[in-house]
Design an enzyme around this catalytic site. Structure first.
Site, PDB file in Angstrom:
ATOM      1  N   SER A 143       6.579  -0.333  10.059  1.00  0.00           N
ATOM      2  CA  SER A 143       5.211  -0.244   9.553  1.00  0.00           C
ATOM      3  C   SER A 143       4.989   1.148   8.994  1.00  0.00           C
ATOM      4  O   SER A 143       5.508   2.135   9.534  1.00  0.00           O
ATOM      5  CB  SER A 143       4.222  -0.494  10.702  1.00  0.00           C
ATOM      6  OG  SER A 143       2.933  -0.071  10.320  1.00  0.00           O
ATOM      7  N   SER A 144       4.207   1.230   7.926  1.00  0.00           N
ATOM      8  CA  SER A 144       3.878   2.547   7.364  1.00  0.00           C
ATOM      9  C   SER A 144       3.140   3.383   8.395  1.00  0.00           C
ATOM     10  O   SER A 144       3.172   4.611   8.349  1.00  0.00           O
ATOM     11  CB  SER A 144       2.999   2.384   6.119  1.00  0.00           C
ATOM     12  OG  SER A 144       3.641   1.558   5.188  1.00  0.00           O
ATOM     13  N   ARG A 145       2.455   2.709   9.330  1.00  0.00           N
ATOM     14  CA  ARG A 145       1.673   3.440  10.330  1.00  0.00           C
ATOM     15  C   ARG A 145       2.543   4.009  11.452  1.00  0.00           C
ATOM     16  O   ARG A 145       2.049   4.817  12.249  1.00  0.00           O
ATOM     17  CB  ARG A 145       0.574   2.541  10.912  1.00  0.00           C
ATOM     18  CG  ARG A 145      -0.526   2.251   9.895  1.00  0.00           C
ATOM     19  CD  ARG A 145      -1.690   1.501  10.511  1.00  0.00           C
ATOM     20  NE  ARG A 145      -2.863   1.501   9.654  1.00  0.00           N
ATOM     21  CZ  ARG A 145      -3.221   0.497   8.841  1.00  0.00           C
ATOM     22  NH1 ARG A 145      -2.490  -0.598   8.771  1.00  0.00           N
ATOM     23  NH2 ARG A 145      -4.303   0.592   8.092  1.00  0.00           N
TER      24      ARG A 145
ATOM     25  N   GLN B 188     -10.367  -2.925   2.008  1.00  0.00           N
ATOM     26  CA  GLN B 188      -9.898  -3.565   3.238  1.00  0.00           C
ATOM     27  C   GLN B 188      -9.933  -2.641   4.454  1.00  0.00           C
ATOM     28  O   GLN B 188      -9.453  -3.001   5.524  1.00  0.00           O
ATOM     29  CB  GLN B 188      -8.504  -4.154   3.039  1.00  0.00           C
ATOM     30  CG  GLN B 188      -7.383  -3.146   2.878  1.00  0.00           C
ATOM     31  CD  GLN B 188      -6.103  -3.818   2.456  1.00  0.00           C
ATOM     32  OE1 GLN B 188      -5.978  -4.323   1.347  1.00  0.00           O
ATOM     33  NE2 GLN B 188      -5.116  -3.839   3.351  1.00  0.00           N
TER      34      GLN B 188
ATOM     35  N   HIS C  75       9.009   1.311   3.351  1.00  0.00           N
ATOM     36  CA  HIS C  75      10.057   1.339   4.370  1.00  0.00           C
ATOM     37  C   HIS C  75      10.953   0.121   4.172  1.00  0.00           C
ATOM     38  O   HIS C  75      10.744  -0.663   3.225  1.00  0.00           O
ATOM     39  CB  HIS C  75       9.441   1.381   5.770  1.00  0.00           C
ATOM     40  CG  HIS C  75       8.416   0.310   6.009  1.00  0.00           C
ATOM     41  ND1 HIS C  75       8.736  -1.032   6.061  1.00  0.00           N
ATOM     42  CD2 HIS C  75       7.066   0.375   6.188  1.00  0.00           C
ATOM     43  CE1 HIS C  75       7.644  -1.740   6.277  1.00  0.00           C
ATOM     44  NE2 HIS C  75       6.609  -0.915   6.340  1.00  0.00           N
TER      45      HIS C  75
ATOM     46  N   HIS D 289       9.324  -3.317   3.363  1.00  0.00           N
ATOM     47  CA  HIS D 289       8.894  -3.503   1.966  1.00  0.00           C
ATOM     48  C   HIS D 289      10.107  -3.773   1.069  1.00  0.00           C
ATOM     49  O   HIS D 289      10.063  -4.632   0.187  1.00  0.00           O
ATOM     50  CB  HIS D 289       8.204  -2.245   1.441  1.00  0.00           C
ATOM     51  CG  HIS D 289       6.921  -1.884   2.131  1.00  0.00           C
ATOM     52  ND1 HIS D 289       6.782  -0.735   2.876  1.00  0.00           N
ATOM     53  CD2 HIS D 289       5.711  -2.503   2.173  1.00  0.00           C
ATOM     54  CE1 HIS D 289       5.538  -0.653   3.339  1.00  0.00           C
ATOM     55  NE2 HIS D 289       4.871  -1.719   2.935  1.00  0.00           N
TER      56      HIS D 289
ATOM     57  N   GLY E 266       4.954 -10.379   3.983  1.00  0.00           N
ATOM     58  CA  GLY E 266       5.678 -10.273   5.241  1.00  0.00           C
ATOM     59  C   GLY E 266       4.984 -11.024   6.366  1.00  0.00           C
ATOM     60  O   GLY E 266       3.755 -11.014   6.466  1.00  0.00           O
TER      61      GLY E 266
ATOM     62  N   MET F 204       0.846  -1.200   0.000  1.00  0.00           N
ATOM     63  CA  MET F 204       0.000   0.000   0.000  1.00  0.00           C
ATOM     64  C   MET F 204       0.882   1.252   0.000  1.00  0.00           C
ATOM     65  O   MET F 204       0.404   2.352   0.288  1.00  0.00           O
ATOM     66  CB  MET F 204      -0.939  -0.010   1.202  1.00  0.00           C
ATOM     67  CG  MET F 204      -1.909  -1.193   1.151  1.00  0.00           C
ATOM     68  SD  MET F 204      -3.404  -0.939   2.105  1.00  0.00           S
ATOM     69  CE  MET F 204      -2.737  -0.736   3.736  1.00  0.00           C
TER      70      MET F 204
HETATM   71  P1  AMP Z   1       1.509  -2.976   3.438  1.00  0.00           P
HETATM   72  O1  AMP Z   1       2.058  -1.931   2.531  1.00  0.00           O
HETATM   73  O2  AMP Z   1       1.524  -2.584   4.873  1.00  0.00           O
HETATM   74  O3  AMP Z   1       0.186  -3.530   2.961  1.00  0.00           O
HETATM   75  O4  AMP Z   1       2.528  -4.193   3.366  1.00  0.00           O
HETATM   76  C1  AMP Z   1       2.888  -4.773   2.149  1.00  0.00           C
HETATM   77  C2  AMP Z   1       3.693  -6.019   2.418  1.00  0.00           C
HETATM   78  O5  AMP Z   1       4.849  -5.694   3.165  1.00  0.00           O
HETATM   79  C3  AMP Z   1       2.914  -7.062   3.229  1.00  0.00           C
HETATM   80  O6  AMP Z   1       3.241  -8.362   2.759  1.00  0.00           O
HETATM   81  C4  AMP Z   1       3.452  -6.842   4.622  1.00  0.00           C
HETATM   82  O7  AMP Z   1       3.363  -7.986   5.451  1.00  0.00           O
HETATM   83  C5  AMP Z   1       4.898  -6.518   4.318  1.00  0.00           C
HETATM   84  N1  AMP Z   1       5.510  -5.806   5.432  1.00  0.00           N
HETATM   85  C6  AMP Z   1       5.048  -4.689   6.043  1.00  0.00           C
HETATM   86  N2  AMP Z   1       5.857  -4.370   7.079  1.00  0.00           N
HETATM   87  C7  AMP Z   1       6.824  -5.314   7.110  1.00  0.00           C
HETATM   88  C8  AMP Z   1       7.947  -5.548   7.957  1.00  0.00           C
HETATM   89  N3  AMP Z   1       8.240  -4.739   8.978  1.00  0.00           N
HETATM   90  N4  AMP Z   1       8.733  -6.611   7.698  1.00  0.00           N
HETATM   91  C9  AMP Z   1       8.468  -7.452   6.665  1.00  0.00           C
HETATM   92  N5  AMP Z   1       7.407  -7.281   5.837  1.00  0.00           N
HETATM   93  C10 AMP Z   1       6.613  -6.230   6.064  1.00  0.00           C
END
Ligand code: AMP
Length: 291
Positions: A185-187, A61, A34, A37, A147, A30
């Site tokens: 985390s992006s958050r 979602q 970081h 990703h 992840g 999304m």
């Molecule tokens: P998101 O952008 O948060 O939807 O995450 C996209 C992908 O990156 C998903 O498969 C997440 O599980 C993975 N991801 C997010 N944060 C991490 C992290 N700290 N370590 C490994 N994978 C991550």
């Protein structure tokens, strides 16, 4: 790297690659990229000669009242990072390009979505499964990397892939963490300095659970959870859930159950710090040293 917005053009591009016998590895995100990703992207590069990364903040979602409108969007910076990693295609559709006006299909992965985050985020995993199935169709990926940070999501997508005979391998990647152990985390950008300091309690809690189990291999679930809760319970942190569950079914275990009797036990938690909801999980394993 080419940046594409149209699902159809991505499909046509991949078709050309496939005619040349090239395999495709795919990383759905999304955005607000970081180090977590980027590690997934590096893994994708090691798996296949062609790599696609998607950036799409999927409205399906997010439940009402969640952070859809304020979710961080940093497309330009993300694109620069992916360009540096030599990704082949960045797929960043608009909502209109992705979901036709008459879109109505929903994918529901039963059971695995009933507990943990599924209980607190109604419709979340239907949105995740639906977007992923659509993305897999568009990218025709041979590998999709997810992840472990979002462990329930990883399990849901693996189950959907197996249930629906999708012709791809779901590849898990370990959680990438900050120096103090907080999962990237992006958050995390939502956290004030004070909240960020409190958030360090989350990895302390998962470590405390593991330490408790390792110190007493005959422990039951309740004592492992109590160790985690003691590290987490402080003003400013609201625990949404804190559970031990088997990786297999993600059903929270009874507190009286002996840890030894659980197949691949894992600690799962969600906590709110201020307005930010953070999640984490860790394998509870007697064999490995936790740093
Ligand atoms: P998101 O952008 O948060 O939807 O995450 C996209 C992908 O990156 C998903 O498969 C997440 O599980 C993975 N991801 C997010 N944060 C991490 C992290 N700290 N370590 C490994 N994978 C991550």
């Amino acid at each position: 790297m080419i940046a594409l917005h149209s699902p159809q053009i991505v499909q046509e591009t991949v078709l050309r690659w496939k005619k040349d016998g090239k395999k495709v590895a795919f990383v759905p995100t999304m955005g607000a990229l970081h180090a977590g990703h980027l590690a997934l992207v590096e893994a994708a590069k090691s798996l296949a000669p062609k790599v696609i990364v998607s950036i799409f903040v999927n409205p399906l979602q997010f439940a009402q009242g969640e952070d859809l409108s304020k979710y961080p969007r940093t497309l330009e910076a993300d694109s620069d990072l992916l360009e540096k990693l030599d990704v082949d295609v960045l797929f960043a559709p608009s909502e209109k390009e992705f979901y036709a006006e008459d879109f109505v299909t929903q994918v529901r992965v039963g059971k695995l979505t009933e507990h943990l985050c599924g209980k607190f985020r109604p419709g979340h995993f239907e949105g995740v499964a639906t977007v992923c199935l659509k993305l897999f169709q568009i990218t025709q990926a041979d590998f999709a990397i997810f992840g472990e940070k979002d462990f329930q999501q990883l399990r849901v997508i693996s189950q959907m892939t197996s249930d629906l005979n999708l012709p791809l391998s779901v590849v898990p990647y370990p959680t990438v963490r900050e120096a103090d152990g907080l999962a990237r985390s992006s958050r995390n950008v939502y956290l004030s300095a004070e909240e960020r300091a409190l958030a360090a309690r989350i990895p302390q809690a998962t470590k405390a659970a593991n330490d408790a189990y390792r110190a007493h291999p005959s422990a039951n679930v309740g004592s492992v959870l109590a160790a985690a809760a003691a590290a987490l319970e402080t003003p400013g942190i609201r625990i949404e859930y804190l559970e031990v569950a088997s990786e297999k079914d993600l059903v929270p275990c009874d507190k009286a159950l002996a840890m030894r009797d659980i197949f691949l036990p894992r600690l799962f938690l969600a906590a709110r710090i201020g307005h930010t909801r953070l999640i984490d999980n860790t394998a509870l394993d007697l064999r490995i040293e936790i740093a």
